[in-house]
Write an enzyme that holds these catalytic residues in place. Structure first.
Site, PDB file in Angstrom:
ATOM      1  N   GLU A  13       3.115 -15.230  10.915  1.00 54.67           N
ATOM      2  CA  GLU A  13       3.078 -16.522  11.602  1.00 54.67           C
ATOM      3  C   GLU A  13       4.352 -17.314  11.328  1.00 54.67           C
ATOM      4  OE1 GLU A  13       0.318 -20.599  11.561  1.00 54.67           O
ATOM      5  OE2 GLU A  13       0.194 -19.152   9.927  1.00 54.67           O
ATOM      6  N   LYS A  59      -1.999 -20.289  19.640  1.00 51.23           N
ATOM      7  CA  LYS A  59      -3.110 -20.548  18.734  1.00 51.23           C
ATOM      8  C   LYS A  59      -4.048 -21.599  19.307  1.00 51.23           C
ATOM      9  CE  LYS A  59      -4.073 -21.832  13.928  1.00 51.23           C
ATOM     10  NZ  LYS A  59      -3.476 -22.304  12.649  1.00 51.23           N
ATOM     11  N   CYS A  95      -3.453 -17.303  11.763  1.00 53.75           N
ATOM     12  CA  CYS A  95      -3.863 -17.981  10.540  1.00 53.75           C
ATOM     13  C   CYS A  95      -5.390 -18.083  10.441  1.00 53.75           C
ATOM     14  CB  CYS A  95      -3.191 -19.342  10.439  1.00 53.75           C
ATOM     15  SG  CYS A  95      -3.249 -20.046   8.762  1.00 53.75           S
TER      16      CYS A  95
END
Length: 496
Positions: A258, A322, A376
């Site tokens: 990430e 995301k 994440c």
């Protein structure tokens, strides 16, 4: 008064002990003992208020240890001293403790087997609510404790991590019943738990089947202070490229974590060509970077935390944005008000991140299997990790666990393993500081790199299992199980 304080102190200790069943400690017998103690205290309370207080005190200790790693994130916030991180941990734990308090308050009037059944169901329902309310924070579901318990963790393929939470509470209730000399009920519950654990060993006896797809997962051991330094982009690119193996005749997927490039990669053609030059003609690079959202005049108004798929010419083949953003980490609620008192989000930058559309399956060229990206902490949300109607062949979790203390990284990996079992899909995890890993479809770690080490994992992608029952039904099954436990427990209690 002294007696009440003593009971509260024991409940707090029991809550801390119950959290020691999670990774990295994996002391699951302490979890069973801690939950059994909470059940015992619930059975002896006289009022709803007393029961709720018992659950809250226990939950405060339980979550205080389970979320202590968050305090480290504040070491990188320039506008606030590091000690404020512990204030954040205390406040978060105080909020999360409300959910165990809901469980104890709802089951106060029951005893014996009805209490155990209803307690397991109410705990599971409260845990489900914890993953939804105020954007949700389902960190460390009690079911994660089942992973080191022989094969019990394999039950997640049927009832998910939430369902495993109910089984853990039932097992703890079985211990409580034995202490109360209710031998038959206690032995029956524990016997069923042991049988489920032994049955779960069956899929673990076979070797992990592998696909031809080759993975190079790069872990550069770049911390937050280095990543967001003035020359952080150049230093990160140079270090990741240095650690990335050179291309060979065999096509491979080169994976960086990430925000490996902490900048707007789609607006950096020279950087993309530089990265693509490190790839073979059939190689692909999957890496995290940022994307700006701009007005028609070019003014940036927000950003996205994205995963990019690049080819050998630096072209962008696909992008995933995301969906689940971290409050105070990636966006600041009520920014104007909080900025006025000196608060800011933990990630540097003046722009808040905006969420993407949700789970996506990205098709990949060169014969590579389609992937379901998770950025994440998206990996901690059960039942919402794959695109509806388009099941990927594997999951990719790129994360920045450099925020975490060591225990947090271990807990994050354990919850990623739960998702693989639930969906019957292998997973690759890439983080800058560890723990990077390859996980098979039964939740086994087949390759990994420890925290604080730089290097590359060179491994083949494990094969997917057939779609699991949980992957078809999602949260309906564990919630149905929880509802039946509550109804049966309350019904049995009324009959008695």
């Amino acid at each position: 008064m002294r007696h009440s304080a003593g009971r509260a102190g024991l409940l707090f200790v029991a809550g801390i002990a119950s959290s020691l069943g999670f990774a990295p400690w994996n002391l699951w017998p302490l979890t069973l003992i801690g939950i059994a103690w909470l059940i015992r205290e619930t059975a002896t309370t006289q009022t709803v208020r007393q029961a709720a207080k018992a659950g809250w005190v226990f939950g405060f200790g339980h979550f205080l240890l389970g979320t202590h790693w968050i305090a480290q994130a504040f070491q990188y916030q320039q506008d606030m001293p590091a000690w404020t991180g512990w204030i954040g941990v205390v406040l978060l734990s105080a909020y999360l403790a409300i959910f165990p308090a809901m469980t104890t308050a709802a089951t106060r009037r029951l005893t014996g087997l009805p209490l155990i059944l209803s307690f397991a169901g109410c705990w599971t329902i409260a845990e489900a609510l914890r993953g939804i309310l105020f954007s949700g924070f389902p960190w460390n579901p009690l079911g994660a404790v089942a992973l080191p318990m022989a094969g019990l963790g394999q039950g997640a393929a049927f009832v998910g991590g939430l369902g495993l939470s109910a089984l853990i509470v039932l097992a703890a209730g079985g211990l409580y019943l034995l202490v109360e000399r209710q031998w038959r009920a206690g032995a029956a519950i524990l016997g069923l738990t042991v049988a489920a654990a032994l049955a779960g060993l069956i899929p673990l006896r076979t070797a992990t089947p592998l696909t031809p797809a080759r993975l190079n997962i790069v872990q550069a051991d770049i911390g937050q202070d280095e990543k967001w330094s003035e020359d952080g982009v150049e230093r990160a690119a140079a270090k990741y490229l240095q650690l990335s193996p050179k291309p060979t005749r065999a096509a491979r997927l080169l994976i960086w974590p990430e925000a490996a490039i902490p900048d707007l990669l789609d607006e950096m053609p020279a950087m993309r060509r530089r990265l693509g030059a490190h790839l073979g003609p059939n190689d692909l690079m999957l890496l995290g970077a940022l994307k700006a959202i701009r007005e028609d005049d070019g003014t940036a108004i927000a950003a996205r935390n994205s995963l990019f798929v690049l080819d050998s010419e630096g072209g962008i083949l696909a992008r995933y944005d995301k969906k689940r953003l971290v409050p105070f980490g990636e966006f600041l609620p009520a920014r104007t008000l909080l900025n006025a008192i000196g608060l800011d989000r933990l990630a540097p930058g003046a722009l808040d991140f905006w969420p993407g559309p949700g789970p996506r399956t990205l098709p990949l060229p060169s014969g590579f299997p389609a992937v379901g990206p998770l950025i994440c902490y998206e990996v901690i949300f059960d039942g919402r990790v794959t695109e509806a109607g388009y099941r990927p062949a594997w999951l990719l979790n790129v994360s920045n666990d450099a925020w975490f203390a060591g225990a947090g990284a271990e807990m994050h990996l354990a919850q990623a393993r739960l998702r693989s079992i639930e969906e019957g899909l292998p997973m690759a995890r890439s983080t800058p500081t560890g723990i990077s890993a390859v996980i098979d479809a039964n939740g086994r770690v087949t390759a990994s790199m420890p925290r604080g080490q730089a290097g590359t994992i060179d491994a083949r992608l494990p094969q997917a299992n057939a779609p699991t029952l949980f992957s078809h039904a999602g949260r309906i099954l564990p919630l149905l199980l929880a509802g039946l436990l509550v109804l049966f427990g309350w019904g049995l209690g009324r009959t008695r």
